[in-house]
Design a protein around this motif. Structure first.
Motif, PDB file in Angstrom:
ATOM      1  N   TRP A  35     -14.984   6.279   5.363  1.00  0.00           N
ATOM      2  CA  TRP A  35     -15.186   7.689   5.671  1.00  0.00           C
ATOM      3  C   TRP A  35     -15.688   8.478   4.446  1.00  0.00           C
ATOM      4  O   TRP A  35     -16.529   8.024   3.693  1.00  0.00           O
ATOM      5  N   ALA A  36     -15.085   9.640   4.213  1.00  0.00           N
ATOM      6  CA  ALA A  36     -15.534  10.468   3.093  1.00  0.00           C
ATOM      7  C   ALA A  36     -14.855  10.088   1.785  1.00  0.00           C
ATOM      8  O   ALA A  36     -15.334  10.450   0.706  1.00  0.00           O
ATOM      9  N   ASP A  37     -13.746   9.341   1.861  1.00  0.00           N
ATOM     10  CA  ASP A  37     -12.980   9.045   0.650  1.00  0.00           C
ATOM     11  C   ASP A  37     -13.809   8.284  -0.376  1.00  0.00           C
ATOM     12  O   ASP A  37     -13.762   8.577  -1.578  1.00  0.00           O
ATOM     13  N   LEU A 119     -10.145  -4.738   1.583  1.00  0.00           N
ATOM     14  CA  LEU A 119      -9.968  -3.629   0.647  1.00  0.00           C
ATOM     15  C   LEU A 119     -10.572  -3.945  -0.717  1.00  0.00           C
ATOM     16  O   LEU A 119     -11.031  -3.043  -1.415  1.00  0.00           O
ATOM     17  N   GLU A 120     -10.574  -5.219  -1.110  1.00  0.00           N
ATOM     18  CA  GLU A 120     -11.261  -5.595  -2.339  1.00  0.00           C
ATOM     19  C   GLU A 120     -12.764  -5.350  -2.228  1.00  0.00           C
ATOM     20  O   GLU A 120     -13.428  -5.090  -3.242  1.00  0.00           O
ATOM     21  N   HIS A 121     -13.286  -5.416  -1.016  1.00  0.00           N
ATOM     22  CA  HIS A 121     -14.728  -5.260  -0.806  1.00  0.00           C
ATOM     23  C   HIS A 121     -15.116  -3.822  -0.462  1.00  0.00           C
ATOM     24  O   HIS A 121     -16.258  -3.556  -0.105  1.00  0.00           O
ATOM     25  N   MET A 122     -14.187  -2.902  -0.592  1.00  0.00           N
ATOM     26  CA  MET A 122     -14.411  -1.517  -0.193  1.00  0.00           C
ATOM     27  C   MET A 122     -14.325  -0.600  -1.412  1.00  0.00           C
ATOM     28  O   MET A 122     -13.571  -0.862  -2.345  1.00  0.00           O
ATOM     29  N   ILE A 123     -15.108   0.467  -1.403  1.00  0.00           N
ATOM     30  CA  ILE A 123     -15.012   1.475  -2.462  1.00  0.00           C
ATOM     31  C   ILE A 123     -13.834   2.380  -2.124  1.00  0.00           C
ATOM     32  O   ILE A 123     -13.963   3.442  -1.519  1.00  0.00           O
ATOM     33  N   MET A 124     -12.665   1.905  -2.497  1.00  0.00           N
ATOM     34  CA  MET A 124     -11.411   2.613  -2.298  1.00  0.00           C
ATOM     35  C   MET A 124     -10.444   2.206  -3.394  1.00  0.00           C
ATOM     36  O   MET A 124     -10.560   1.121  -3.978  1.00  0.00           O
ATOM     37  N   ALA A 125      -9.460   3.036  -3.652  1.00  0.00           N
ATOM     38  CA  ALA A 125      -8.533   2.798  -4.762  1.00  0.00           C
ATOM     39  C   ALA A 125      -7.499   1.733  -4.458  1.00  0.00           C
ATOM     40  O   ALA A 125      -6.795   1.283  -5.368  1.00  0.00           O
TER      41      ALA A 125
END
Length: 469
Positions: A35-37, A119-125
């Motif tokens: 999303w926007a995060d 989640l390792e493959h995502m632009i997220m913290a």
């Protein structure tokens, strides 16, 4: 320590885990978006100024990798961090006496859980936070916590806290754990000072830019959104300044807490100033006036832990748009988000599924995960065994996992990804609970004392294996 005899089981398990992450790199280029995060993190990486809703820890990580102009580099580093964490947990468990097959079995969820890979493959913290908090607890999960180990562990937990604020709870839990274990004032001081340094430095930075000394300016907003699922202003009777924050929708028709923060229809739009402070006051008034409803809302969220599936998607149509599934098709970026993504990438940044690799990974994600009911059972069992066997070093990761699972429903609401950081901690707790005490090294002085007491005679000495029961 991995090369050599005794580690073949782990090496055999490690290779397919690397292959799964390679499929993610090949099948979804350059990365996955949430999303926007994700784009907020990228904006903050380009212009690092403490923001309202989340601390900058992950954005600073992105800023460090920004010169590479590659989102694929970010995901590759995150995959390597995830694999490195699994290796570290395995190494610690082997050192504690678990056989190779046992330590490998405990680390299987870290290697194969598709949600960790996603989640390792995502632009997220989330991936960075999971590694930091697990590594910090790992440093403190020893029978004898030395001051240097406590300092490193505290620093890692402090960095985790400026990546996701729930890390503060783990840092406080770690300090209480060392205090109760009586590890000595040097170890406790090392933990507290090293853990507080990132927090104080960041809060000072925040104060210099916004006048607020803290990690965010949204703690009241998040707690208010939590209360929106049950708040009844006829019971709360808020003061006039808080009345605009009352929900106008009947309880049965209210959306989840997150919608109240971002929806244009949200009552927050009617509060021009001091939104965070007023929202926090309203939330506390709601909890005090309706404690039973608050606990019922938390309990309703925790029921999601009893679902075997990881997501709420039940049909192929909703699955295709669920952010917690590897996508079926290319998703164009919105104009408002494209600039930050393409500036970081140095070119097109929309996720591009590439077959057949993407299809293989989508097939795997349908069964390749640890269901949350099994996670809860494993966590509960680990805490019980650690208590019965008197393994205090196994209690810290178990209690930290429990805190990470329970805190979000109380403070903001449930989301399936909030539970993921508890997976490595649960596995570590289970492994340490089953392991034996470490063998104590004998100094030359102690060796001479033992010899003089007659223990040089093997017939008079206890068997060596008794140290590993």
């Amino acid at each position: 320590m991995l090369p050599g005899n005794g580690h073949l089981a782990f090496l055999a398990a490690l290779v397919p885990a690397v292959v799964l992450r390679a499929l993610a790199m090949l099948g979804y280029r350059p990365t996955l978006w949430f999303w926007a995060d994700s784009f907020s993190y990228l904006d903050a990486a380009a212009h690092p100024v403490p923001g309202t809703f989340r601390p900058l820890g992950y954005s600073l990580f992105l800023a460090a990798l920004r010169p590479g102009h590659s989102l694929a580099l970010v995901t590759a580093v995150q995959h390597l961090l995830g694999l490195g964490l699994a290796v570290a947990v395995y190494a610690v468990l082997r050192r504690r006496g678990l056989p190779g097959w046992g330590a490998t079995a405990v680390t299987v969820p870290l290697l194969y859980d598709e949600f960790l890979i996603l989640l390792e493959h995502m632009i997220m913290a989330d991936a960075l936070f999971t590694v930091l908090v697990a590594a910090g607890v790992l440093m403190l999960s020893r029978q004898d916590v030395t001051p240097p180990a406590a300092g490193v562990g505290g620093a890692l937990l402090g960095l985790a806290a400026i990546t996701r604020t729930v890390g503060v709870a783990v840092l406080m839990l770690a300090a209480a754990h060392l205090l109760l274990r009586r590890t000595g004032w040097r170890a406790l001081a090392g933990l507290v000072l090293a853990g507080a340094l990132p927090l104080v430095a960041y809060a000072t930075w925040m104060y210099g830019t916004s006048g607020t000394f803290g990690l965010t300016r949204a703690d009241g907003l998040f707690l208010w959104s939590r209360t929106m699922t049950f708040a009844d202003c006829s019971a709360i009777r808020p003061e006039p300044r808080l009345a605009p924050l009352c929900p106008a929708t009947a309880v049965a028709g209210r959306p989840s807490p997150a919608h109240w923060l971002w929806g244009r229809w949200s009552p927050l739009a009617r509060v021009p100033r001091d939104k965070n402070a007023l929202a926090g006051r309203f939330a506390r008034a709601a909890i005090l006036a309706q404690p039973g409803d608050y606990l019922a809302a938390v309990g309703g969220d925790l029921r999601w832990l009893l679902r075997w599936e990881r997501t709420t998607a039940r049909s192929s149509r909703t699955t295709k748009t669920n952010p917690y599934w590897f996508p079926f098709e290319r998703r164009p970026l919105k104009r408002s988000a494209r600039a930050a993504a393409e500036a970081y990438e140095g070119g097109p940044a929309a996720t591009r599924p590439v077959e057949p690799y993407a299809g293989w990974l989508r097939a795997y994600q349908r069964f390749g995960y640890l269901p949350y009911p099994l996670l809860v059972a494993l966590l509960g069992g680990a805490l019980v065994v650690a208590s019965v066997r008197r393994r205090p070093e196994a209690l810290l990761p178990g209690l930290a996992a429990t805190a990470l699972i329970l805190a979000p429903p109380f403070l903001v609401g449930f989301d399936v990804r909030y539970v993921v950081p508890a997976i490595p901690l649960t596995c570590l707790s289970a492994g340490l609970a089953m392991a034996g005490p470490t063998r104590q090294r004998t100094s030359p002085k102690n060796a001479r004392t033992s010899d003089s007491s007659g223990c040089s005679n093997a017939a008079k000495c206890p068997p060596l294996s008794s140290s590993f029961r």
